[in-house]
Design an enzyme around this catalytic site. Sequence first.
Site, mmCIF file in Angstrom:
data_model
loop_
_atom_site.group_PDB
_atom_site.id
_atom_site.type_symbol
_atom_site.label_atom_id
_atom_site.label_comp_id
_atom_site.label_asym_id
_atom_site.label_seq_id
_atom_site.Cartn_x
_atom_site.Cartn_y
_atom_site.Cartn_z
ATOM 1 N N GLU A 128 0.801 -1.238 0.000
ATOM 2 C CA GLU A 128 0.000 0.000 0.000
ATOM 3 C C GLU A 128 0.826 1.278 0.000
ATOM 4 O OE1 GLU A 128 -2.721 -0.318 3.297
ATOM 5 O OE2 GLU A 128 -3.786 -2.012 2.424
ATOM 6 N N ASN A 170 2.154 -5.193 -3.199
ATOM 7 C CA ASN A 170 0.747 -5.502 -2.892
ATOM 8 C C ASN A 170 -0.028 -4.206 -2.625
ATOM 9 O OD1 ASN A 170 -1.163 -7.695 -2.201
ATOM 10 N ND2 ASN A 170 -1.115 -6.859 -0.115
ATOM 11 N N HIS A 207 -10.375 -6.239 -2.264
ATOM 12 C CA HIS A 207 -11.441 -6.001 -1.281
ATOM 13 C C HIS A 207 -12.558 -5.281 -2.021
ATOM 14 C CE1 HIS A 207 -8.956 -7.271 2.035
ATOM 15 N NE2 HIS A 207 -8.012 -6.404 1.734
ATOM 16 N N GLU A 235 -6.101 -10.733 -1.111
ATOM 17 C CA GLU A 235 -6.909 -10.509 0.104
ATOM 18 C C GLU A 235 -8.386 -10.459 -0.251
ATOM 19 O OE1 GLU A 235 -5.482 -7.103 2.349
ATOM 20 O OE2 GLU A 235 -3.387 -7.603 1.956
ATOM 21 N N ASP A 237 -12.175 -10.397 -0.623
ATOM 22 C CA ASP A 237 -13.456 -10.489 0.082
ATOM 23 C C ASP A 237 -14.431 -9.557 -0.636
ATOM 24 O OD1 ASP A 237 -12.501 -8.023 1.109
ATOM 25 O OD2 ASP A 237 -12.239 -8.803 3.140
HETATM 26 C C1 XIL Z 1 -6.231 -6.244 8.367
HETATM 27 C C2 XIL Z 1 -6.542 -7.406 9.287
HETATM 28 O O1 XIL Z 1 -7.478 -8.253 8.641
HETATM 29 C C3 XIL Z 1 -7.121 -6.912 10.595
HETATM 30 O O2 XIL Z 1 -7.227 -7.984 11.529
HETATM 31 C C4 XIL Z 1 -6.222 -5.808 11.189
HETATM 32 O O3 XIL Z 1 -6.852 -5.279 12.338
HETATM 33 C C5 XIL Z 1 -5.971 -4.729 10.175
HETATM 34 O O4 XIL Z 1 -5.402 -5.295 9.005
HETATM 35 N N1 XIL Z 1 -4.881 -4.534 3.774
HETATM 36 C C6 XIL Z 1 -3.895 -5.394 4.205
HETATM 37 C C7 XIL Z 1 -4.162 -6.288 5.356
HETATM 38 O O5 XIL Z 1 -2.827 -5.488 3.566
HETATM 39 O O6 XIL Z 1 -3.002 -6.525 6.121
HETATM 40 C C8 XIL Z 1 -5.265 -5.750 6.227
HETATM 41 O O7 XIL Z 1 -5.546 -6.727 7.230
HETATM 42 C C9 XIL Z 1 -6.488 -5.414 5.412
HETATM 43 C C10 XIL Z 1 -6.158 -4.340 4.389
#
Ligand code: XIL
Length: 299
Positions: A128, A170, A207, A235, A237
């Site tokens: 990020e 990422n 996401h 990641e 969802d």
């Molecule tokens: C999130 C986790 O799922 C949570 O448990 C934590 O509180 C915050 O981080 N981007 C990412 C992940 O790269 O590491 C994040 O994970 C979600 C957004």
Amino acid sequence: AGTLGAQAAASGRYFGTAVAAGKLGDSTYSTILDREFNMITPENEMKWDTIEPSRGSFNFGPADQIVNHAQAHGQRMRGHTLVWHSQLPGWVSGINDPNTLRSVMDNHITTEMTHYKGKIYAWDVVNEAFADGSTQHRSSVFQNVLGNGFIEEAFRTARTADPNAKLCYNDYNIENWTDAKTQGVYAMVKDFKARGVPIDCVGFQSHFGSGGPPASFQTTLSNFAALGVDVQLTELDIAQAPATAYSNTVKACVNISRCAGITVWGIRDSDSWRSGENPLLFDGGGNKKPAYDAVLSAL
Ligand code: XIL
């Protein structure tokens, strides 16, 4: 048919999930984990605030639990994440001397990667780093103190620490091809490849809202892959987990030969960081949701 992991493996891909060390003792959780998934990303345990809470003092215990579980069950690991502005301890974000910060960053990367050397399929070296709605890097201690070159520095250091691990950049909101942020990351990867800066993969967090991926997602994956990197969905969802949205997402990956695999960000809805949106493939009781069947048939 079969399982997510086996179905993905049939086309040379993996299917993974984020895992929390504290849940490995939950038998509903670990049963689904070991039946369905052949790649694991620690949800929080490899982040800087857990791994190096104070300078030079490393805490590998929680992540080791996950890595040991993976090794015992034949699952591979994604390392997440070495350099990120978030979940970063105050002792790092307060550094304002470039030489100090460079050595702290390089030591963190080298020590963490060396501890897990040979056990990690791919590392999210930098997470990020780009600003939303822009082609530029976001503000962070790394950007502000070290300048634009911090990303390249991190990747070069990572390559030396574990030459056999794939090195990924990422990010989120880089799925829609025409977005400025997507273009910024694309330009960076193109430049890295042109100049020989080591980078092997780009992770698309994915996401998504309930509409699922943008229509251009497969184009985006294809364009990045054409630069000579693997692409991974890291990641995934989707709010409310509509079956069609999941199916479209999986198809975008499966249609790209260099899309190496897909990781969902948790197992049951109750495990999700977006639990109010029920965005995952299993309900709170561990039952398969319609999205699960959609993913399995799209793989
Ligand atoms: C999130 C986790 O799922 C949570 O448990 C934590 O509180 C915050 O981080 N981007 C990412 C992940 O790269 O590491 C994040 O994970 C979600 C957004």
